[in-house]
Write a protein that holds these residues in place. Structure first.
Motif, PDB file in Angstrom:
ATOM      1  N   THR A 195       0.747  -1.217  -0.024  1.00 26.50           N
ATOM      2  CA  THR A 195       0.044  -0.170  -0.060  1.00 26.50           C
ATOM      3  C   THR A 195       0.994   1.283   0.030  1.00 26.50           C
ATOM      4  O   THR A 195       0.422   2.211  -0.416  1.00 26.50           O
ATOM      5  N   HIS A 241      -1.191  -0.713  -4.272  1.00 27.51           N
ATOM      6  CA  HIS A 241      -2.002   0.595  -4.175  1.00 27.51           C
ATOM      7  C   HIS A 241      -1.730   1.696  -4.826  1.00 27.51           C
ATOM      8  O   HIS A 241      -0.462   1.963  -4.934  1.00 27.51           O
ATOM      9  N   GLU A 242      -2.806   2.619  -5.234  1.00 30.94           N
ATOM     10  CA  GLU A 242      -2.300   3.676  -5.998  1.00 30.94           C
ATOM     11  C   GLU A 242      -1.486   4.718  -5.140  1.00 30.94           C
ATOM     12  O   GLU A 242      -0.586   5.628  -5.853  1.00 30.94           O
ATOM     13  N   LEU A 276       2.001   4.150  -5.946  1.00 35.37           N
ATOM     14  CA  LEU A 276       2.311   4.443  -7.221  1.00 35.37           C
ATOM     15  C   LEU A 276       2.562   6.039  -7.380  1.00 35.37           C
ATOM     16  O   LEU A 276       3.304   6.465  -8.094  1.00 35.37           O
ATOM     17  N   ARG A 277       1.850   6.638  -6.543  1.00 32.62           N
ATOM     18  CA  ARG A 277       1.695   8.113  -6.650  1.00 32.62           C
ATOM     19  C   ARG A 277       2.780   8.535  -5.700  1.00 32.62           C
ATOM     20  O   ARG A 277       3.319  10.002  -5.762  1.00 32.62           O
ATOM     21  N   ALA A 294      -3.114  -2.989  -9.927  1.00 29.96           N
ATOM     22  CA  ALA A 294      -3.212  -1.711  -8.982  1.00 29.96           C
ATOM     23  C   ALA A 294      -4.672  -1.635  -8.263  1.00 29.96           C
ATOM     24  O   ALA A 294      -5.798  -2.050  -8.928  1.00 29.96           O
ATOM     25  N   THR A 313      -7.228   1.260  -6.849  1.00 31.43           N
ATOM     26  CA  THR A 313      -7.293   2.657  -6.799  1.00 31.43           C
ATOM     27  C   THR A 313      -7.990   3.305  -5.607  1.00 31.43           C
ATOM     28  O   THR A 313      -8.517   2.403  -4.729  1.00 31.43           O
ATOM     29  N   THR A 361      -4.380  -1.462 -15.483  1.00 30.16           N
ATOM     30  CA  THR A 361      -3.111  -0.974 -14.508  1.00 30.16           C
ATOM     31  C   THR A 361      -1.957  -0.240 -15.247  1.00 30.16           C
ATOM     32  O   THR A 361      -1.460   0.530 -14.958  1.00 30.16           O
ATOM     33  N   LEU A 417      -3.416   3.169 -16.123  1.00 30.30           N
ATOM     34  CA  LEU A 417      -3.073   4.072 -14.835  1.00 30.30           C
ATOM     35  C   LEU A 417      -1.627   4.453 -14.887  1.00 30.30           C
ATOM     36  O   LEU A 417      -1.121   5.500 -14.471  1.00 30.30           O
ATOM     37  N   VAL A 418      -0.419   3.597 -14.860  1.00 31.99           N
ATOM     38  CA  VAL A 418       0.598   4.051 -14.525  1.00 31.99           C
ATOM     39  C   VAL A 418       1.245   4.750 -15.727  1.00 31.99           C
ATOM     40  O   VAL A 418       2.061   5.897 -15.379  1.00 31.99           O
ATOM     41  N   LEU A 421       0.041   8.186 -14.695  1.00 36.98           N
ATOM     42  CA  LEU A 421       0.759   8.696 -13.692  1.00 36.98           C
ATOM     43  C   LEU A 421       2.180   9.222 -14.200  1.00 36.98           C
ATOM     44  O   LEU A 421       2.540  10.193 -13.893  1.00 36.98           O
TER      45      LEU A 421
END
Length: 282
Positions: A115, A172-173, A176-177, A206, A208, A271, A274-275, A278
């Motif tokens: 996470t 978890h997002e 990633l962020r 992932a 979100t 996923t 999403l990556v 980002l």
């Protein structure tokens, strides 16, 4: 007699003790069946002395174990006595880290759910370096270098030409962020995740922020699949260090937990989208 058995040697002993107890035998009774003293049974179960594949099969016979796949898997655990690469770190790093590398080396497949950080086996060198720099207990530069080199060497199981270890990461997002080491390091880390997910044996999924709370969201979980389900292992990051679980009730709990985590995760294709998003936002 061994003074410092490895995690794998300890696990073999634990499984032999479980079989004996299921058979309703004491260590003394088991020794009588084999014509050995009670302390030899106890030392074997504690991993302090080695055991041959033939002795494992003999014990399983006397314990009336009706699972031939488990007996074979336990017998196989006695045959590989080569010193793994992690042994060179035995006086340098905490023993549980060496046990983790040994566990990964022998695992049939691996699944990680995190996470707050990208899973260790998918971290770039720059990202991992920053993680170690931010450890709660400050590490000296030599300690950081040792842990960094150890982590990178653990990743070799994903790059083997023959039979690389199947690996699934559910991230978890938030992880990633998080700009670990700044935007540049984070961008390279995200691109590395995309590159690794291109490999057939690696799955990246992932979860979100939109999902909200979900089972297991409060901890990082690492599941190592053994040759048979009874030899699976769960590894948890705990406040006092690395912890391992292998009781059948715990294994069932975490198998079910991963099923529920998978149910709320994006598909690999979603996923990747999403990556990519980002990366463009950085």
């Amino acid at each position: 007699m061994r003074t410092s058995p490895t995690g794998r040697q300890l696990r073999l002993g634990v499984e032999l003790r479980k079989l004996r107890e299921l058979a309703g035998l004491t260590a003394t009774q088991a020794g009588q069946l084999l014509g050995v003293k009670q302390n030899q049974i106890s030392n074997t179960e504690a991993g302090r002395i080695g055991v041959s594949a033939e002795r494992v099969r003999t014990l399983a016979y006397h314990y009336k174990c009706g699972d031939p796949a488990l007996v074979q898997a336990l017998s196989d655990m006695t045959t590989d006595r080569r010193r793994g690469w992690w042994e060179q770190y035995r006086e340098l790093l905490p023993r549980p880290l060496l046990d983790l590398a040994e566990l990964e080396h022998h695992a049939r497949s691996l699944c990680a759910s995190t996470t707050a950080r990208v899973p260790g086996l998918l971290q770039t060198r720059e990202y991992a370096l920053e993680v170690f720099r931010q450890a709660v207990t400050a590490l000296s530069p030599p300690d950081i270098e040792q842990r960094l080199s150890f982590r990178i060497k653990r990743q070799a199981i994903l790059y083997r030409e023959d039979n690389p270890t199947p690996y699934e990461a559910i991230v978890h997002e938030a992880a990633l962020r998080m700009k670990v080491g700044g935007a540049t390091v984070t961008r390279r880390q995200l691109q590395h995740l995309l590159d690794m997910s291109d490999r057939d044996h690696i799955t990246l999924r992932a979860i979100t922020f939109d999902v909200g709370a979900y089972p297991g969201s409060g901890q990082s979980i690492y599941y190592a699949y053994g040759p048979v389900p009874a030899l699976d292992t769960v590894q948890l990051d705990q406040s006092h260090g690395v912890g391992f679980l292998d009781a059948e009730t715990e294994l069932r709990k975490y198998r079910m937990l991963f099923e529920r985590i998978n149910a709320v995760a994006l598909s690999p294709e979603q996923t990747r989208d999403l990556v990519h998003k980002l990366i463009h936002e950085l």
